[in-house]
Design a protein around this motif. Structure first.
Motif, PDB file in Angstrom:
ATOM      1  N   ARG A 351      27.565   5.989 -25.508  1.00  0.00           N
ATOM      2  CA  ARG A 351      26.977   6.733 -24.652  1.00  0.00           C
ATOM      3  C   ARG A 351      25.710   6.797 -23.908  1.00  0.00           C
ATOM      4  O   ARG A 351      24.982   5.446 -24.981  1.00  0.00           O
ATOM      5  CB  ARG A 351      27.059   7.610 -25.501  1.00  0.00           C
ATOM      6  N   TRP A 352      25.252   6.866 -23.205  1.00  0.00           N
ATOM      7  CA  TRP A 352      23.674   6.341 -22.142  1.00  0.00           C
ATOM      8  C   TRP A 352      23.441   7.039 -21.421  1.00  0.00           C
ATOM      9  O   TRP A 352      24.124   8.343 -20.991  1.00  0.00           O
ATOM     10  CB  TRP A 352      23.786   5.385 -22.119  1.00  0.00           C
ATOM     11  N   PRO A 353      22.437   7.546 -20.909  1.00  0.00           N
ATOM     12  CA  PRO A 353      21.116   8.687 -20.562  1.00  0.00           C
ATOM     13  C   PRO A 353      21.446   8.234 -18.709  1.00  0.00           C
ATOM     14  O   PRO A 353      20.908   7.115 -19.171  1.00  0.00           O
ATOM     15  CB  PRO A 353      20.441   8.395 -21.038  1.00  0.00           C
ATOM     16  N   VAL A 354      22.106   8.839 -18.091  1.00  0.00           N
ATOM     17  CA  VAL A 354      21.857   9.234 -16.809  1.00  0.00           C
ATOM     18  C   VAL A 354      20.778  10.309 -15.756  1.00  0.00           C
ATOM     19  O   VAL A 354      20.757  11.435 -16.588  1.00  0.00           O
ATOM     20  CB  VAL A 354      23.242   9.414 -15.587  1.00  0.00           C
ATOM     21  N   TRP A 355      19.837   9.451 -15.281  1.00  0.00           N
ATOM     22  CA  TRP A 355      18.469  10.773 -15.503  1.00  0.00           C
ATOM     23  C   TRP A 355      18.975  10.704 -13.273  1.00  0.00           C
ATOM     24  O   TRP A 355      18.856  10.072 -12.653  1.00  0.00           O
ATOM     25  CB  TRP A 355      17.474   9.774 -15.632  1.00  0.00           C
ATOM     26  N   GLN A 356      18.726  12.273 -13.205  1.00  0.00           N
ATOM     27  CA  GLN A 356      19.027  13.064 -11.928  1.00  0.00           C
ATOM     28  C   GLN A 356      17.549  12.712 -11.706  1.00  0.00           C
ATOM     29  O   GLN A 356      16.976  13.715 -12.427  1.00  0.00           O
ATOM     30  CB  GLN A 356      19.887  13.429 -11.309  1.00  0.00           C
ATOM     31  N   ALA A 357      17.223  13.605 -10.146  1.00  0.00           N
ATOM     32  CA  ALA A 357      15.558  14.814  -9.247  1.00  0.00           C
ATOM     33  C   ALA A 357      16.524  15.096  -8.398  1.00  0.00           C
ATOM     34  O   ALA A 357      16.884  14.599  -7.518  1.00  0.00           O
ATOM     35  CB  ALA A 357      14.517  13.661  -9.512  1.00  0.00           C
ATOM     36  N   ASP A 358      16.214  16.403  -8.588  1.00  0.00           N
ATOM     37  CA  ASP A 358      16.279  17.422  -7.491  1.00  0.00           C
ATOM     38  C   ASP A 358      15.206  16.881  -6.528  1.00  0.00           C
ATOM     39  O   ASP A 358      13.883  17.031  -7.424  1.00  0.00           O
ATOM     40  CB  ASP A 358      16.290  18.779  -8.017  1.00  0.00           C
ATOM     41  N   MET A 359      14.698  17.281  -5.572  1.00  0.00           N
ATOM     42  CA  MET A 359      14.308  17.167  -4.390  1.00  0.00           C
ATOM     43  C   MET A 359      14.146  18.422  -2.764  1.00  0.00           C
ATOM     44  O   MET A 359      14.833  18.345  -2.671  1.00  0.00           O
ATOM     45  CB  MET A 359      13.380  15.583  -3.609  1.00  0.00           C
ATOM     46  N   ARG A 360      12.920  18.779  -3.060  1.00  0.00           N
ATOM     47  CA  ARG A 360      12.792  20.206  -1.747  1.00  0.00           C
ATOM     48  C   ARG A 360      11.793  19.578  -1.507  1.00  0.00           C
ATOM     49  O   ARG A 360      10.283  19.949  -2.202  1.00  0.00           O
ATOM     50  CB  ARG A 360      12.738  21.335  -2.193  1.00  0.00           C
ATOM     51  N   LEU A 361      11.784  19.876   0.024  1.00  0.00           N
ATOM     52  CA  LEU A 361      10.459  19.511   1.321  1.00  0.00           C
ATOM     53  C   LEU A 361      10.490  20.746   1.838  1.00  0.00           C
ATOM     54  O   LEU A 361      11.264  21.581   2.559  1.00  0.00           O
ATOM     55  CB  LEU A 361      10.179  18.341   2.015  1.00  0.00           C
ATOM     56  N   THR A 362       9.541  21.297   1.792  1.00  0.00           N
ATOM     57  CA  THR A 362       9.381  22.413   2.758  1.00  0.00           C
ATOM     58  C   THR A 362       7.669  22.460   3.646  1.00  0.00           C
ATOM     59  O   THR A 362       6.723  22.032   3.026  1.00  0.00           O
ATOM     60  CB  THR A 362       8.879  23.825   1.731  1.00  0.00           C
ATOM     61  N   ILE A 363       7.446  23.377   4.832  1.00  0.00           N
ATOM     62  CA  ILE A 363       6.725  23.539   5.287  1.00  0.00           C
ATOM     63  C   ILE A 363       5.633  24.797   5.344  1.00  0.00           C
ATOM     64  O   ILE A 363       6.663  25.895   5.541  1.00  0.00           O
ATOM     65  CB  ILE A 363       6.454  22.362   6.689  1.00  0.00           C
ATOM     66  N   ARG A 364       4.767  25.249   5.236  1.00  0.00           N
ATOM     67  CA  ARG A 364       4.434  26.720   5.395  1.00  0.00           C
ATOM     68  C   ARG A 364       4.327  27.360   6.550  1.00  0.00           C
ATOM     69  O   ARG A 364       4.325  26.660   7.360  1.00  0.00           O
ATOM     70  CB  ARG A 364       2.872  26.447   5.314  1.00  0.00           C
TER      71      ARG A 364
END
Length: 555
Positions: A351-364
């Motif tokens: 077994r081994w770890p897998v890393w993921q990232a969620d990203m959101r870019l917003t503008i006022r």
């Protein structure tokens, strides 16, 4: 920023019968909009009127649509330099393949039935290289009649391949001007820059071998012929050529002049979503929808239609900022641990770890998210893969977001042209850009995910970086203030700039330093983020701002 002529290039229309239907639209679909947008979750669609990218450029940027019965004839009849640079032009390359502009032949019943059947499966009269050559002629004509040195190309789907064929092959021909001299920027909506591939391998073979309705142009191997100088359609790359359809030679056109809008919602598209698979916009897979090194934005929109990328506020906002934004802004993760590490999959490991990232870019001020990469949309940032690309690099950069900032004085200049009173700049002329990050850990075994201790949709770390960007009060350029939302007490809209309520030592503007990429600064990660194995104690965000008016900066 210069407001150069915009040339629109539409996408694939299918067979001759589809072409006949499309040529009836005087603007080839770029005039279409939408009257509502999807909301997340199970809520009802919220009413929102989007006028379409063509009308919005006319109202937002004072562009003019010059038709006068026939754009081509109008252009040809105009005197050189007599037309405004701020103009919109539609490249109607499908007209020559349509049957509706010719006198219908005298046919019997059987011949008519056969003709209709033939028109439903073929696209006689269309050739992608001929379309690319015609685009070059139109660009040169627009340049001559407007006096503009360059043009902006805006393309949907296959239209982006027509543009690339012109840029990479036609412009390399004898007597032609180089692409970098006549094309300022290329913006593509859902273009299959890496071709179209199906989940079912047999369909790839059918597409490449038979090419129904000219669809063989989307075969990655056949793209070699119309994207490579000196080659013919049908020529295949040799194994030693190491040819990549998604690569664009910087000497031909720097990838920094290209922006690729990538759709991530296959559900609102047609039957092709079944054979293309979920990691797509319903037709083009996410991994094949961009030029390597180009700017990107990911939007939860389908390939076309009412919920499509062209008919979206998300797409338009990226388009406008890419064409007219003075400053380019990128954010990357840096200082990450070298790879391989404990994250590496070893042969003896079960077994081994897998890393993921969620990203959101917003503008006022915008009603939409500008870009988002989410696991639920099949496109998280795969941190393991990003680290593996830089095996021997201790300071591994992981790109997170790329966007463009409008000059605070831009709106005032446009208002002056319309002879309107300019509205006073809100928030002291500061623009607020917000980057939301979530980091997830998945444990993987040789047989798949290990769910025994897994908590779905629960991140190991999540926070939101709020960045205010505005004119430097000391004169010249920009300055910025940044804070993580976890540091801000109360509603974040009450702190302007965002560091206002922080301790005195945290209220100062970011310290930018000039380097080869522009002006850059470091933003420290929260301490809790640094405890994660994938990030480590040295991790930080690098914010880079590049002035596109700076002659020393590549454009």
């Amino acid at each position: 920023m210069d407001r150069l002529p915009v040339v629109y290039v539409r996408g694939y229309a299918g067979s001759t019968s589809g072409i006949d239907a499309q040529v009836d639209d005087p603007f080839y679909g770029f005039n279409e909009g939408a009257t509502h947008i999807r909301v997340d979750g199970d809520g009802d669609p919220a009413y929102y009127q989007f006028e379409g990218p063509m009308l919005r450029l006319m109202t937002d940027e004072n562009y003019r649509l010059l038709v006068r019965g026939d754009q081509q004839h109008y252009l040809e009849a105009a005197d050189d330099g007599s037309l405004p640079q701020e103009s919109l032009w539609v490249y109607r390359f499908y007209d020559q393949a349509a049957t509706t502009f010719a006198e219908p032949p005298q046919e019997g019943v059987l011949a008519r039935l056969w003709s209709r059947l033939h028109q439903s499966v073929t696209a006689d009269g269309f050739d992608i290289e001929a379309a690319a050559a015609g685009l070059y002629d139109l660009v040169m004509l627009v340049r001559a009649k407007t006096g503009a040195p360059q043009v902006f190309l805006v393309a949907h789907s296959m239209g982006g391949l027509v543009c690339r064929s012109m840029i990479q092959k036609v412009c390399a021909g004898p007597g032609r001007l180089p692409a970098k001299d006549i094309v300022a920027r290329l913006f593509t909506y859902g273009t299959p820059h890496g071709g179209i591939a199906f989940d079912i391998g047999a369909l790839d073979w059918v597409q490449e071998t038979f090419g129904p309705a000219g669809a063989d142009i989307f075969s990655p191997a056949k793209m070699y012929g119309y994207l490579t100088p000196g080659k013919r359609f049908g020529d295949r790359p040799r194994s030693r050529d190491d040819w990549d359809p998604q690569a664009l030679d910087p000497r031909v056109l720097p990838p920094s002049r290209v922006f690729c809008l990538i759709g991530t919602d296959p559900k609102d598209y047609g039957p092709s979503q079944v054979v293309v698979g979920p990691k797509s916009d319903g037709l083009v897979t996410i991994e094949r929808a961009y030029v390597r090194g180009a700017h990107r934005a990911y939007v939860h929109r389908s390939h076309s239609g009412r919920y499509g990328e062209v008919n979206s506020e998300e797409g338009y906002q990226s388009l406008r900022r890419f064409l007219f934004g003075r400053w380019g802004a990128t954010v990357a993760l840096r200082g990450l641990p070298a790879y391989p590490s404990d994250m590496d999959r070893r042969p003896e490991a079960d077994r081994w770890p897998v890393w993921q990232a969620d990203m959101r870019l917003t503008i006022r001020g915008l009603p939409v998210v500008l870009s988002e990469q989410l696991a639920e949309h099949w496109c998280p940032i795969q941190l393991n893969e990003e680290l593996a690309r830089h095996v021997d690099t201790a300071d591994t950069p992981v790109p997170l977001a790329s966007t463009f900032l409008m000059d605070p004085g831009h709106e005032a200049e446009l208002a002056a042209e319309r002879k309107e009173a300019a509205h006073p700049a809100a928030h002291g002329g500061r623009l607020r850009y917000v980057l939301t990050l979530k980091v997830f850990k998945l444990v993987v075994t040789t047989s798949g995910f290990l769910f025994k201790d897994h908590l779905e949709q629960v991140p190991e770390w999540a926070d939101t970086l709020i960045v205010d960007v505005g004119p430097n009060p000391d004169g010249g350029g920009l300055t910025a203030w940044a804070a993580w939302n976890s540091e801000v007490s109360g509603p974040n809209d009450l702190s302007d700039p965002i560091t206002e309520g922080l301790p005195p030592e945290r209220r100062a503007a970011l310290s930018f330093e000039r380097d080869a990429d522009g002006q850059s600064c470091r933003v420290a990660l929260p301490d809790v983020a640094k405890t994660l194995q994938v990030l480590g104690e040295q991790a930080y965000l690098r914010l880079t701002v590049t002035d596109r008016l700076d002659e020393t900066t590549p454009r």
